[in-house]
Design a protein around this motif. Structure first.
Motif, PDB file in Angstrom:
ATOM      1  N   LEU A 179      81.476  29.614  27.322  1.00 45.40           N
ATOM      2  CA  LEU A 179      81.956  29.742  28.696  1.00 45.40           C
ATOM      3  C   LEU A 179      81.215  30.842  29.460  1.00 45.40           C
ATOM      4  O   LEU A 179      81.056  30.746  30.680  1.00 45.40           O
ATOM      5  N   TRP A 180      80.771  31.855  28.747  1.00 42.83           N
ATOM      6  CA  TRP A 180      80.018  32.934  29.401  1.00 42.83           C
ATOM      7  C   TRP A 180      78.728  32.391  29.990  1.00 42.83           C
ATOM      8  O   TRP A 180      78.352  32.715  31.122  1.00 42.83           O
ATOM      9  N   GLN A 181      78.080  31.521  29.227  1.00 42.15           N
ATOM     10  CA  GLN A 181      76.866  30.871  29.748  1.00 42.15           C
ATOM     11  C   GLN A 181      77.216  30.002  30.944  1.00 42.15           C
ATOM     12  O   GLN A 181      76.536  30.032  31.966  1.00 42.15           O
ATOM     13  N   THR A 182      78.297  29.235  30.806  1.00 38.65           N
ATOM     14  CA  THR A 182      78.714  28.340  31.888  1.00 38.65           C
ATOM     15  C   THR A 182      78.933  29.098  33.192  1.00 38.65           C
ATOM     16  O   THR A 182      78.602  28.616  34.271  1.00 38.65           O
ATOM     17  N   LEU A 183      79.509  30.298  33.089  1.00 41.75           N
ATOM     18  CA  LEU A 183      79.807  31.070  34.301  1.00 41.75           C
ATOM     19  C   LEU A 183      78.542  31.669  34.923  1.00 41.75           C
ATOM     20  O   LEU A 183      78.627  32.371  35.928  1.00 41.75           O
ATOM     21  N   GLY A 184      77.394  31.382  34.299  1.00 45.85           N
ATOM     22  CA  GLY A 184      76.137  31.727  34.949  1.00 45.85           C
ATOM     23  C   GLY A 184      75.570  33.085  34.569  1.00 45.85           C
ATOM     24  O   GLY A 184      74.729  33.629  35.273  1.00 45.85           O
ATOM     25  N   HIS A 185      76.012  33.650  33.449  1.00 51.10           N
ATOM     26  CA  HIS A 185      75.469  34.941  33.038  1.00 51.10           C
ATOM     27  C   HIS A 185      74.193  34.748  32.229  1.00 51.10           C
ATOM     28  O   HIS A 185      74.107  33.843  31.408  1.00 51.10           O
ATOM     29  N   ALA A 186      73.240  35.613  32.480  1.00 47.86           N
ATOM     30  CA  ALA A 186      71.942  35.472  31.828  1.00 47.86           C
ATOM     31  C   ALA A 186      71.998  35.929  30.373  1.00 47.86           C
ATOM     32  O   ALA A 186      71.399  35.309  29.488  1.00 47.86           O
ATOM     33  N   GLU A 187      72.734  37.034  30.099  1.00 50.54           N
ATOM     34  CA  GLU A 187      72.738  37.532  28.724  1.00 50.54           C
ATOM     35  C   GLU A 187      73.780  36.762  27.897  1.00 50.54           C
ATOM     36  O   GLU A 187      74.600  36.034  28.437  1.00 50.54           O
ATOM     37  N   ASN A 188      73.711  36.940  26.570  1.00 49.22           N
ATOM     38  CA  ASN A 188      74.685  36.291  25.693  1.00 49.22           C
ATOM     39  C   ASN A 188      75.935  37.144  25.641  1.00 49.22           C
ATOM     40  O   ASN A 188      75.856  38.359  25.749  1.00 49.22           O
ATOM     41  N   SER A 189      77.055  36.484  25.414  1.00 53.45           N
ATOM     42  CA  SER A 189      78.311  37.236  25.444  1.00 53.45           C
ATOM     43  C   SER A 189      78.339  38.312  24.361  1.00 53.45           C
ATOM     44  O   SER A 189      78.951  39.351  24.544  1.00 53.45           O
ATOM     45  N   ILE A 190      77.664  38.092  23.207  1.00 56.23           N
ATOM     46  CA  ILE A 190      77.700  39.123  22.167  1.00 56.23           C
ATOM     47  C   ILE A 190      76.936  40.371  22.583  1.00 56.23           C
ATOM     48  O   ILE A 190      77.165  41.439  22.041  1.00 56.23           O
ATOM     49  N   ASP A 191      76.021  40.222  23.548  1.00 58.67           N
ATOM     50  CA  ASP A 191      75.267  41.389  23.989  1.00 58.67           C
ATOM     51  C   ASP A 191      75.795  41.966  25.292  1.00 58.67           C
ATOM     52  O   ASP A 191      75.265  42.951  25.806  1.00 58.67           O
ATOM     53  N   ALA A 192      76.833  41.330  25.832  1.00 56.75           N
ATOM     54  CA  ALA A 192      77.426  41.862  27.064  1.00 56.75           C
ATOM     55  C   ALA A 192      78.113  43.178  26.746  1.00 56.75           C
ATOM     56  O   ALA A 192      78.656  43.356  25.661  1.00 56.75           O
ATOM     57  N   ARG A 193      78.079  44.104  27.709  1.00 55.27           N
ATOM     58  CA  ARG A 193      78.797  45.366  27.537  1.00 55.27           C
ATOM     59  C   ARG A 193      80.249  45.171  27.904  1.00 55.27           C
ATOM     60  O   ARG A 193      80.580  44.357  28.762  1.00 55.27           O
ATOM     61  N   TRP A 194      81.104  45.940  27.262  1.00 53.40           N
ATOM     62  CA  TRP A 194      82.534  45.925  27.603  1.00 53.40           C
ATOM     63  C   TRP A 194      82.664  46.328  29.065  1.00 53.40           C
ATOM     64  O   TRP A 194      82.079  47.339  29.476  1.00 53.40           O
ATOM     65  N   PRO A 195      83.409  45.541  29.869  1.00 51.64           N
ATOM     66  CA  PRO A 195      83.448  45.827  31.313  1.00 51.64           C
ATOM     67  C   PRO A 195      84.114  47.160  31.638  1.00 51.64           C
ATOM     68  O   PRO A 195      84.900  47.683  30.848  1.00 51.64           O
ATOM     69  N   ILE A 196      83.782  47.681  32.822  1.00 54.82           N
ATOM     70  CA  ILE A 196      84.305  48.992  33.243  1.00 54.82           C
ATOM     71  C   ILE A 196      85.468  48.784  34.213  1.00 54.82           C
ATOM     72  O   ILE A 196      85.393  47.957  35.119  1.00 54.82           O
ATOM     73  N   VAL A 197      86.533  49.532  33.998  1.00 60.08           N
ATOM     74  CA  VAL A 197      87.713  49.427  34.867  1.00 60.08           C
ATOM     75  C   VAL A 197      87.377  49.984  36.242  1.00 60.08           C
ATOM     76  O   VAL A 197      86.815  51.070  36.352  1.00 60.08           O
ATOM     77  N   ASP A 198      87.694  49.231  37.294  1.00 58.85           N
ATOM     78  CA  ASP A 198      87.546  49.727  38.664  1.00 58.85           C
ATOM     79  C   ASP A 198      88.855  50.411  39.053  1.00 58.85           C
ATOM     80  O   ASP A 198      89.837  49.757  39.397  1.00 58.85           O
ATOM     81  N   GLU A 199      88.848  51.732  38.960  1.00 57.66           N
ATOM     82  CA  GLU A 199      90.085  52.496  39.189  1.00 57.66           C
ATOM     83  C   GLU A 199      90.646  52.240  40.595  1.00 57.66           C
ATOM     84  O   GLU A 199      91.860  52.267  40.787  1.00 57.66           O
ATOM     85  N   THR A 200      89.747  51.981  41.552  1.00 59.87           N
ATOM     86  CA  THR A 200      90.234  51.772  42.917  1.00 59.87           C
ATOM     87  C   THR A 200      91.037  50.482  43.028  1.00 59.87           C
ATOM     88  O   THR A 200      91.904  50.362  43.888  1.00 59.87           O
ATOM     89  N   ALA A 201      90.773  49.534  42.144  1.00 52.14           N
ATOM     90  CA  ALA A 201      91.502  48.269  42.196  1.00 52.14           C
ATOM     91  C   ALA A 201      92.916  48.408  41.631  1.00 52.14           C
ATOM     92  O   ALA A 201      93.775  47.570  41.871  1.00 52.14           O
TER      93      ALA A 201
END
Length: 878
Positions: A790-812
């Motif tokens: 699904l990560w590929q499907t959503l259009g991301h170039a890198e592989n999900s295993i190499d994706a970095r853990w996302p960063i929390v947007d405190e303002t949100a």
RNA sequence: GCGCCAGUGGCGGAAUUGGUAGACGCGCUGGAUUUAGGUUCCAGUACCGCAAGGUGUGGGGGUUCAAUUCCCUCCUGGCGCACCA
């Protein structure tokens, strides 16, 4: 994109993708921060069971999470390949243990691969391989040279019919499991490692293990069992020339009770017991001899001995109290263990409950010498007074407190040269000899001239012959193989005999974690990599290993450290002990009262219209069956679930998800077929949500926009807030708390919110995409295959295993309003919404003037109002 | 026997530092879709009660304005006890 979720297709594709790129090969020389994640390697028993799947899924989730944190992760796998089941299989199926083991490894390796675990397979080891166990033999020889190895007699369970030694597991109700013969204890010479030399370090270094579960620390502390006391000597009264001992040594932690000693108890195998038995038998009194013989029929396990009814026989021998010169009887007692201390204890019935019960049973005197400092009455005819207090009837020590008396009596004994202070440990030296074939040979040669001599280092490894035949007795074939045991002495070159015993398999599992770092090194046990990569950052395994394996590994690590092989003090930095996998049991009672267990898949359950279970019946004959407890999956309870069948049906991701979701890792996990289907349903839902997004007209434009840059309405802001709250919680759950179940629940909540989001404009779809992206990344360590697709499907170039853990947007995260709970006398009465950070006084006023609240406080006096900002108001009335 | 741990709806569990008990999932009930089964979607679901309200985290006791959480005690279950791994 496929409209429907098809696990078998996407899982195979993801695994092929990872394999072809060697994604999980670890670069030990990387500059990245290292993370060594290790799950306890399996015994290759045949097929994976659900406990394995749980163990390795937990390890894999942690490994993949740490990789997303940007670390270089090492996650190896291997096989604890020596052990008893292979010999049992050899007898049963007439197949050599080596061959059986090899087949099982191949089968289980295939299953592990099917589950998609991110192992560096190039580091695979099997402990039955000579290249592995040679280093264990080598270390044993180094320890021998250092004096950390010795040989002494020790007891085993002996089967008199099969003429073989039995493991505790092979003794059932006092009989050999194959022969049915009553087992006997027998003393044989065996090799020991001096773990007691390391008792203090093993105890003190527990303080370093701040990331271990506290119960494991507690269990190890107790196992090592440090106690401070006094060792003292009772002289045997008028010993005859043939008496094997002139004195009896005892250890006590309560020297303050010394004047209350009324008898001395010794173990049945104590030399004085045996001596006294012989003497009395000569006078036609066989009571003591019979008592000792009966005790020799009890299996060697401590649990069996400790549950015996306390019993004893007067030996007729007498000893002299070192301070009072009183003459005291010596009793042989079944609760005194020869393997603890000196095999003798002084008994103070007035102040020790076990001694008290024994004294009552045999009408031995009970003499109170301690009274409570609060002058509460003590009745020594009813129970022992075991607390500390003040001394009475204790000559010049009378009047001292227990603490003062400890020091004074210890000093007095020392001056009289009949005792001294001593620190004693409960821990006993580690017996490593096994009279079995399928293990690593002990590298010792017996020479008539030179005695026991270690094998020369250049002759290592001592190879275990693998082409062997077993007979039904279970005796080690090595003892019948002159080609194995006939050799020459390394010292004098004369004909000599090889040791035919093999090592305890705990030896192999005590250092494998270090060998993964240089598995093919033919020159040394461990190398430079061990310096850089140890300790293991995260170790995962069953709680049943809390003491033995984890204590032996800690000991081995210190042995290797002192040999210069590793540089840290402890092998495992952080420990996670997972619970068992349990399942429902069903049975019918046979006429004999024996339970006939029925497999859960053959049972149909009837429920009432609230879902409560009414009864169960067998699917085949439609007759009722009884519902038992939830118990650990096992053959004997017929309640095992084959993971392979579940993987084939639902896919690896579903099984992994269910296992991580159903319970936190430390708790026992109850198998539930419906809940497994629920996990599968959730993955289908995830797939569908992504599919819906790809069908949106905004799918492509979305990929270029970030939610942060757009102007959002309140509903969109709310979803964004939920997304980042979820990320914050899930990150904490997975990284710090290891509560994967709540991380998954949080994502489920988020995706429930996504389902309800209207999707009418670009902004709608952008916040949805952000929620989907973050959900997938949170889930990816748990369900890596669907995340990969699904990560590929959503259009991301890198592989999900190499994706970095996302960063929390405190303002949100900020949310304007918050709900306040209002209690009256601690009971919830109402709630209201206020702006975040509303002042305490305002909250108090709002609560007091609230209509619902006024009903509960009318005609009463408000005594107190407690305000917890942003949480609650509690109005105390009377 | 000794040591360690755990007891929360019909079930698995949540409540992270003493602050709204029951998140999330399963099961169950009702409804929609479907030729049917299945799937999917919607609503409900701690217990008692028409309601107001009351009760409720293994039992009993205690501390506190407030206890699933802390203390004492008892009960039940699990793990380990040195040769199953």
């Amino acid at each position: 994109m496929q409209e429907n979720y098809s696990p078998s297709t996407i899982e195979q594709a993801a695994q092929t993708f990872w394999d072809q790129r060697n994604c999980f090969k670890t670069d030990l020389d990387s500059d990245q921060e290292k993370f060594y994640c290790l799950a306890m390697f399996p015994y290759p028993s045949g097929k994976l069971h659900m406990g394995h799947v749980r163990n390795y899924t937990i390890g894999d989730v942690i490994s993949r999470y740490q990789r997303m944190q940007g670390k270089q992760v090492l996650q190896p796998m291997g096989w604890d390949a020596f052990g008893l089941p292979a010999e049992n299989a050899a007898i049963k199926h007439n197949i050599p243990p080596a061959q059986w083991t090899k087949t099982n490894i191949a089968e289980m390796r295939t299953q592990l691969k099917r589950l998609g675990f991110a192992y560096d397979w190039e580091r695979e080891i099997a402990t039955c391989h000579p290249d592995y166990y040679r280093w264990e033999q080598w270390l044993f020889i180094q320890l021998y040279k250092k004096g950390l190895v010795y040989r002494k007699n020790s007891e085993v369970n002996w089967d008199p019919i099969d003429k073989t030694v039995l493991a505790n597991e092979q003794v059932i109700d006092g009989r050999g499991w194959r022969s049915g013969a009553l087992v006997e204890r027998r003393q044989i010479p065996q090799w020991f490692l001096k773990i007691t030399d390391y008792a203090e370090q093993l105890l003190n270094d527990l303080d370093q293990l701040t990331e271990w579960p506290s119960e494991v620390i507690r269990m190890q502390k107790h196992w090592i069992g440090r106690s401070e006391g006094v060792e003292l000597t009772f002289a045997v009264q008028g010993p005859q020339a043939d008496c094997p001992a002139q004195t009896v040594e005892v250890f006590t932690t309560r020297p303050d009770t010394l004047f209350g000693v009324t008898y001395v108890a010794i173990a049945p195998q104590h030399p004085l017991s045996l001596y006294a038995a012989k003497k009395s038998a000569a006078k036609n009194n066989s009571t003591l001899q019979e008592f000792i013989t009966a005790f020799e029929k009890v299996k060697v396990a401590e649990a069996d001995m400790a549950t015996l009814e306390k019993a004893g026989v007067d030996t007729g021998l007498r000893v002299i109290h070192p301070l009072t010169q009183e003459i005291l009887p010596v009793w042989t007692a079944n609760f005194v263990l020869m393997s603890y201390g000196s095999g003798a204890v002084m008994s103070v019935p007035a102040h020790d409950q076990r001694d008290w019960e024994f004294a009552q049973k045999y009408q031995l005197p009970i003499k109170q010498v301690i009274e409570p400092t609060n002058e509460a009455p003590v009745d020594s005819t009813q129970a022992a007074f075991t607390e500390k207090g003040q001394l009475i009837h204790s000559a010049e020590f009378t009047g001292l407190t227990s603490v003062e008396a400890f020091a004074a009596i210890a000093q007095h004994l020392a001056e009289k040269k009949c005792g001294q202070r001593k620190v004693q440990y409960r821990l006993r030296d580690w017996g490593v000899s096994r009279q079995r074939y399928w293990g690593a040979p002990i590298p010792i040669i017996y020479c008539d001239t030179c005695g026991a001599v270690p094998v020369a280092e250049q002759d290592l490894p001592v190879r275990l012959p693998t082409d062997v035949k077993f007979d039904a007795s279970g005796c080690s074939p090595l003892k019948q193989m002159p080609e194995f045991y006939q050799t020459t002495c390394p010292c004098c070159a004369k004909p000599a005999t090889r040791e035919t015993d093999t090592f305890d398999t705990f030896m192999e599992s005590s250092w494998y974690y270090a060998r993964y770092l240089s598995p093919r090194d033919t020159q040394q046990m461990t190398g430079e990599n061990a310096q850089k990569w140890l300790p293991v950052n995260q170790y995962v395994g069953g709680i049943e290993h809390a003491v033995l394996h984890l204590l032996y590994s800690r000991f081995f690590h210190k042995l290797m450290r002192d040999e210069g092989l590793v540089h840290c003090d402890e092998p495992f930095q952080k420990l996670l002990c997972q619970g068992m996998v349990i399942a429902e049991t069903f049975y019918r009672e046979e006429a004999s009262g024996k339970k006939d267990y029925i497999a859960p898949q053959d049972v149909e359950i009837l429920r009432d219209d609230k879902g409560q279970i009414l009864s169960a019946k067998h699917k085949k004959d439609q007759q009722p069956v009884l519902i038992g407890n939830n118990e650990k999956m096992s053959k004997s309870k017929n309640n095992g679930v084959d993971p392979q069948i579940m993987i084939d049906k639902f896919g690896a991701d579903t099984v992994r998800l269910f296992i991580m979701f159903a319970a936190p890792p430390e708790q026992s996990l109850q198998w539930n077929d419906s809940a497994l289907e629920g996990a599968h349903r959730f993955l289908k839902r995830v797939w569908r949500l992504v599919y819906q997004h790809t069908q949106s007209e905004y799918f492509i434009p979305c990929q270029k926009k970030s939610a942060k840059e757009l102007t959002l309405d309140n509903r969109q802001k709310e979803l964004r807030s939920k997304t980042h709250q979820t990320l914050k919680k899930a990150g904490d759950d997975m990284g710090r708390r290891c509560t994967f179940n709540t991380a998954i629940a949080a994502v489920m909540e988020l995706l429930n919110a996504v389902s309800q989001q209207s999707r009418l404009c670009l902004e709608d779809e952008v916040v949805v995409k952000e929620a989907l992206d973050i959900s997938l990344l949170i889930l990816s360590p748990i369900v890596p295959h669907i995340a990969h697709a699904l990560w590929q499907t959503l259009g991301h170039a890198e592989n999900s295993i190499d994706a970095r853990w996302p960063i929390v947007d405190e303002t949100a995260l900020v949310s304007g309003q918050i709900e306040i709970a209002v209690q009256v006398n601690g009971k919830l009465r109402t709630r209201f919404w206020v702006d975040t950070n509303t002042e305490q006084k305002t909250l108090e006023a709002l609560a007091l003037n609230n209509e619902t609240v006024s009903r509960f406080i009318a005609e009463k006096t408000v005594r107190k109002v407690i305000v917890v900002p942003n949480k609650l108001v509690n109005i105390v009335v009377a």
